[in-house]
Write a protein that holds these residues in place. Structure first.
Motif, PDB file in Angstrom:
ATOM      1  N   THR A 189       0.833  -1.203   0.000  1.00 33.55           N
ATOM      2  CA  THR A 189       0.000   0.000   0.000  1.00 33.55           C
ATOM      3  C   THR A 189       0.867   1.252   0.000  1.00 33.55           C
ATOM      4  O   THR A 189       0.599   2.211  -0.733  1.00 33.55           O
ATOM      5  CB  THR A 189      -0.916   0.011   1.237  1.00 33.55           C
ATOM      6  N   LEU A 190       1.909   1.244   0.814  1.00 33.92           N
ATOM      7  CA  LEU A 190       2.804   2.401   0.885  1.00 33.92           C
ATOM      8  C   LEU A 190       3.580   2.568  -0.411  1.00 33.92           C
ATOM      9  O   LEU A 190       3.898   3.688  -0.813  1.00 33.92           O
ATOM     10  CB  LEU A 190       3.759   2.225   2.063  1.00 33.92           C
ATOM     11  N   ASN A 191       3.872   1.462  -1.078  1.00 36.73           N
ATOM     12  CA  ASN A 191       4.619   1.521  -2.337  1.00 36.73           C
ATOM     13  C   ASN A 191       3.748   1.958  -3.515  1.00 36.73           C
ATOM     14  O   ASN A 191       4.254   2.446  -4.518  1.00 36.73           O
ATOM     15  CB  ASN A 191       5.215   0.143  -2.646  1.00 36.73           C
ATOM     16  N   ASP A 192       2.428   1.819  -3.386  1.00 32.17           N
ATOM     17  CA  ASP A 192       1.525   2.100  -4.506  1.00 32.17           C
ATOM     18  C   ASP A 192       1.584   3.565  -4.915  1.00 32.17           C
ATOM     19  O   ASP A 192       1.621   4.463  -4.084  1.00 32.17           O
ATOM     20  CB  ASP A 192       0.096   1.749  -4.108  1.00 32.17           C
ATOM     21  N   ILE A 193       1.600   3.778  -6.227  1.00 27.08           N
ATOM     22  CA  ILE A 193       1.557   5.146  -6.744  1.00 27.08           C
ATOM     23  C   ILE A 193       0.423   5.319  -7.752  1.00 27.08           C
ATOM     24  O   ILE A 193      -0.264   6.330  -7.758  1.00 27.08           O
ATOM     25  CB  ILE A 193       2.912   5.553  -7.377  1.00 27.08           C
ATOM     26  N   GLY A 194       0.193   4.298  -8.585  1.00 24.27           N
ATOM     27  CA  GLY A 194      -0.820   4.421  -9.631  1.00 24.27           C
ATOM     28  C   GLY A 194      -2.236   4.444  -9.095  1.00 24.27           C
ATOM     29  O   GLY A 194      -3.016   5.355  -9.371  1.00 24.27           O
ATOM     30  N   ALA A 195      -2.593   3.440  -8.291  1.00 28.04           N
ATOM     31  CA  ALA A 195      -3.966   3.341  -7.790  1.00 28.04           C
ATOM     32  C   ALA A 195      -4.323   4.533  -6.919  1.00 28.04           C
ATOM     33  O   ALA A 195      -5.415   5.092  -7.032  1.00 28.04           O
ATOM     34  CB  ALA A 195      -4.138   2.043  -7.002  1.00 28.04           C
ATOM     35  N   SER A 196      -3.417   4.943  -6.044  1.00 29.50           N
ATOM     36  CA  SER A 196      -3.698   6.082  -5.163  1.00 29.50           C
ATOM     37  C   SER A 196      -3.956   7.347  -5.969  1.00 29.50           C
ATOM     38  O   SER A 196      -4.896   8.101  -5.683  1.00 29.50           O
ATOM     39  CB  SER A 196      -2.531   6.299  -4.200  1.00 29.50           C
ATOM     40  N   GLU A 197      -3.121   7.580  -6.975  1.00 33.32           N
ATOM     41  CA  GLU A 197      -3.308   8.795  -7.783  1.00 33.32           C
ATOM     42  C   GLU A 197      -4.589   8.718  -8.594  1.00 33.32           C
ATOM     43  O   GLU A 197      -5.351   9.695  -8.671  1.00 33.32           O
ATOM     44  CB  GLU A 197      -2.115   9.002  -8.709  1.00 33.32           C
ATOM     45  N   PHE A 198      -4.876   7.564  -9.206  1.00 32.35           N
ATOM     46  CA  PHE A 198      -6.097   7.422 -10.003  1.00 32.35           C
ATOM     47  C   PHE A 198      -7.341   7.647  -9.153  1.00 32.35           C
ATOM     48  O   PHE A 198      -8.344   8.176  -9.631  1.00 32.35           O
ATOM     49  CB  PHE A 198      -6.167   6.026 -10.634  1.00 32.35           C
ATOM     50  N   LEU A 199      -7.273   7.219  -7.880  1.00 32.58           N
ATOM     51  CA  LEU A 199      -8.445   7.257  -7.013  1.00 32.58           C
ATOM     52  C   LEU A 199      -8.501   8.504  -6.137  1.00 32.58           C
ATOM     53  O   LEU A 199      -9.338   8.597  -5.242  1.00 32.58           O
ATOM     54  CB  LEU A 199      -8.481   6.001  -6.136  1.00 32.58           C
ATOM     55  N   GLY A 200      -7.608   9.451  -6.385  1.00 32.26           N
ATOM     56  CA  GLY A 200      -7.691  10.741  -5.718  1.00 32.26           C
ATOM     57  C   GLY A 200      -7.182  10.776  -4.301  1.00 32.26           C
ATOM     58  O   GLY A 200      -7.528  11.683  -3.541  1.00 32.26           O
ATOM     59  N   VAL A 201      -6.328   9.829  -3.909  1.00 31.47           N
ATOM     60  CA  VAL A 201      -5.743   9.820  -2.567  1.00 31.47           C
ATOM     61  C   VAL A 201      -4.325  10.366  -2.656  1.00 31.47           C
ATOM     62  O   VAL A 201      -3.486   9.790  -3.352  1.00 31.47           O
ATOM     63  CB  VAL A 201      -5.729   8.398  -1.975  1.00 31.47           C
ATOM     64  N   ARG A 202      -4.057  11.450  -1.969  1.00 28.46           N
ATOM     65  CA  ARG A 202      -2.732  12.072  -2.026  1.00 28.46           C
ATOM     66  C   ARG A 202      -1.857  11.487  -0.909  1.00 28.46           C
ATOM     67  O   ARG A 202      -1.732  12.052   0.174  1.00 28.46           O
ATOM     68  CB  ARG A 202      -2.827  13.581  -1.898  1.00 28.46           C
ATOM     69  N   SER A 203      -1.266  10.366  -1.185  1.00 23.55           N
ATOM     70  CA  SER A 203      -0.430   9.691  -0.194  1.00 23.55           C
ATOM     71  C   SER A 203       0.972  10.292  -0.188  1.00 23.55           C
ATOM     72  O   SER A 203       1.312  11.162  -1.004  1.00 23.55           O
ATOM     73  CB  SER A 203      -0.354   8.194  -0.512  1.00 23.55           C
ATOM     74  N   LEU A 204       1.790   9.809   0.733  1.00 27.92           N
ATOM     75  CA  LEU A 204       3.184  10.264   0.785  1.00 27.92           C
ATOM     76  C   LEU A 204       3.923   9.917  -0.496  1.00 27.92           C
ATOM     77  O   LEU A 204       4.764  10.694  -0.974  1.00 27.92           O
ATOM     78  CB  LEU A 204       3.887   9.617   1.990  1.00 27.92           C
TER      79      LEU A 204
END
Length: 536
Positions: free
Chosen positions: A198-213
């Motif tokens: 989950t912490l490594n994810d970049i594509g899914a978080s960005e596509f789904l509008g979550v601004r993670s670290l």
């Protein structure tokens, strides 16, 4: 010496990150602490808590059902529950964004059934949300919990259950009072792996509008060209990883687990009857349906439509070739380095070698974005030094030797996936009695000869399995590839990311389907191993 060099290669990106972060001004630190980190950290924390809880519930529940009970379809579901591992998180997000789009197939069918003509009249809630991200990531990552927990349930002695029943514990309470307490280490390990992904994810978080670290690191470097700021955010992520691992170990610090000296008997499955058996079937089928069957079917349909319309474009073929060649070369390098570290640890089991072994395995615990940024800093500095040296000596500037040639990207794959190779090679070597080493020495074979004539032939299955896992992981890796790929160099994963970011989903269907089809291979391997080790 070779093992020490390999461990140093893994450690260099972390040191480079620390050095680059120190170059940032105090004002930059305060700006990040005030405006960037709080929101990104809160989003990341919410995402990880949600995914951790949901993966634990789904993975543990389905593992118990297929292990403790017998119902229609159980034999198929035992291995089918692993299938979501074949689909990277960013591909599942990409597929569901297209399927659940207001003009997509699902909402169009719902409006037709309800008698609405336009999305303005009726539309479902947008999947681009924290809730959507938690659900989709959990549907892909729950096998990380299912696999070790099912193995734990299968190896628990049946006499423990029988003793509990003798003491008056009902069958339906065995899970809570016996199985779950014993399975806590497996659950903790599985949840930790899911949270790392989950912490490594970049594509899914960005596509789904979550601004993670992870997204903040990428945008700070690529969009704002602020390398020091990206390094500082990466250090915050690294601290989060360390805290996560420490918390998991602290939670189990006082717990001790032991097994019976007698040979453990597998738990006898209880046949379910009536509506309960169909309920168990649907509970186990839903994660497979939502996490694999629906997105894979959608990708296959979209890819077929695209193929019929435009065929296989030269661009897709070139990107597939880039992906295959890069992944194959990286896999060979990872296997060789993993063999060196694992074999050296076998020959020299001293404490110093164990420290080198742990350092060499650090890369897998680091998100790909952090690792890639550290390598970018180190490789960029070395490229500049090479340019200055050749310019002064030969009046020639070779340009970006490491970054421009793709060597930096191969380095990232090596550092990130080396732990997989080391673990698999160790698993193969540990099955070989040390008496074989001694026999080879008495026959005149040295260290290299023993490796070539004894250990390699006996470990070829473990090496092949490790190579397959590393190859597929290299193909699916998105974070490091986005940051370190050379100019005008695209892989299937970066092609999919670019098309999804532009909203042209249909253009990426072929690339997504190709990644999924290749990703099924290690799932088949895991399923075969699980079937082979399953009790009869």
């Amino acid at each position: 010496m070779a093992s020490l060099l390999i461990a140093a290669l893994v450690l260099v990106p972390i040191l480079a990150l620390g050095w680059q972060a120190a170059q940032g001004s105090a004002g930059l630190w305060s700006h990040l602490a005030r405006h960037v980190l709080p929101y990104a950290l809160s989003q990341t924390t919410m995402l990880m808590i949600g995914v951790g809880l949901l993966t634990a519930v789904i993975g543990t529940l389905v593992a118990w059902l297929v292990t403790a009970y017998d119902f229609p379809g159980r034999r198929v579901l035992e291995w089918a529950l692993l299938l979501p591992l074949a689909v990277p998180t960013y591909i599942v997000a990409y597929a569901y964004l297209d399927m659940l789009h207001p003009l997509g197939p699902f909402q169009s069918v719902v409006r037709a059934i309800l008698g609405f003509d336009s999305p303005r009249d009726f539309r479902l809630p947008d999947i681009r949300s924290m809730t959507g991200a938690i659900l989709l990531l959990s549907l892909v990552l729950y096998p990380y919990v299912y696999l070790p927990v099912r193995a734990m349930f299968m190896t628990q002695a049946a006499n423990l259950v029988e003793v509990a029943q003798t003491l008056g514990t009902r069958r339906r309470l065995i899970l809570w009072r016996v199985a779950l307490p014993l399975a806590r280490p497996a659950i903790a390990i599985g949840v930790s792996l899911a949270l790392m992904e989950t912490l490594n994810d970049i594509g899914a978080s960005e596509f789904l509008g979550v601004r993670s670290l992870t997204i903040s690191v990428y945008t700070t470097w690529v969009t704002r060209s602020d390398l020091a700021g990206a390094a500082q955010i990466s250090l915050a992520m690294l601290l989060l990883v360390i805290a996560l691992i420490s918390l998991e170990r602290w939670a189990r610090r006082k717990q001790r687990y032991s097994v019976s000296a007698q040979r453990a008997r597998s738990l006898a499955r209880q046949p379910l009857t009536g509506g309960v058996r169909w309920g168990a079937l649907w509970v186990c089928l839903m994660p497979v349906l939502l996490g694999f069957i629906l997105p894979a079917t959608f990708l296959a349909a979209e890819a077929w439509k695209r193929f019929r319309f435009a065929g296989l474009s030269d661009r897709i073929l070139a990107e597939a070739a880039n992906t295959f060649i890069l992944s194959a070369l990286a896999t060979v390098a990872v296997l060789v380095c993993g063999l060196v570290v694992a074999y050296t640890a076998r020959i020299f089991p001293q404490r110093g070698m164990q420290i080198i072994h742990r350092v060499a395995s650090l890369g897998y615990a680091m998100p790909g974005t952090i690792l890639a940024l550290g390598i970018l800093i180190a490789a960029g500095g070395l490229d500049r030094w090479i340019g200055r040296t050749t310019k002064s000596l030969f009046e020639f500037d070779p340009g970006l030797v490491l970054i421009g040639s793709g060597l930096a990207l191969g380095y990232a794959y090596l550092a990130r996936f080396l732990a997989i190779s080391i673990g698999a090679v160790e698993a193969g070597l540990i099955r070989i009695p040390r008496s074989y080493d001694q026999s080879a020495r008495t026959l005149g074979q040295g260290v290299t000869g023993t490796l070539r004539h004894v250990h390699l032939p006996l470990s070829k299955t473990a090496l092949a399995a490790a190579g397959l896992l590393v190859f597929v992981d290299c193909m699916k890796e998105l974070s490091a590839t986005l940051l370190l790929r050379p100019l005008n160099f695209e892989t299937l994963s970066t092609h999919l990311y670019g098309e999804a970011a532009r909203g042209t989903y249909e253009e990426a269907a072929l690339a997504a389907l190709a990644i999924v089809l290749v990703g099924i291979l290690p799932v088949i391997l895991l399923a075969r191993v699980g079937t082979k080790n399953a009790p009869s």
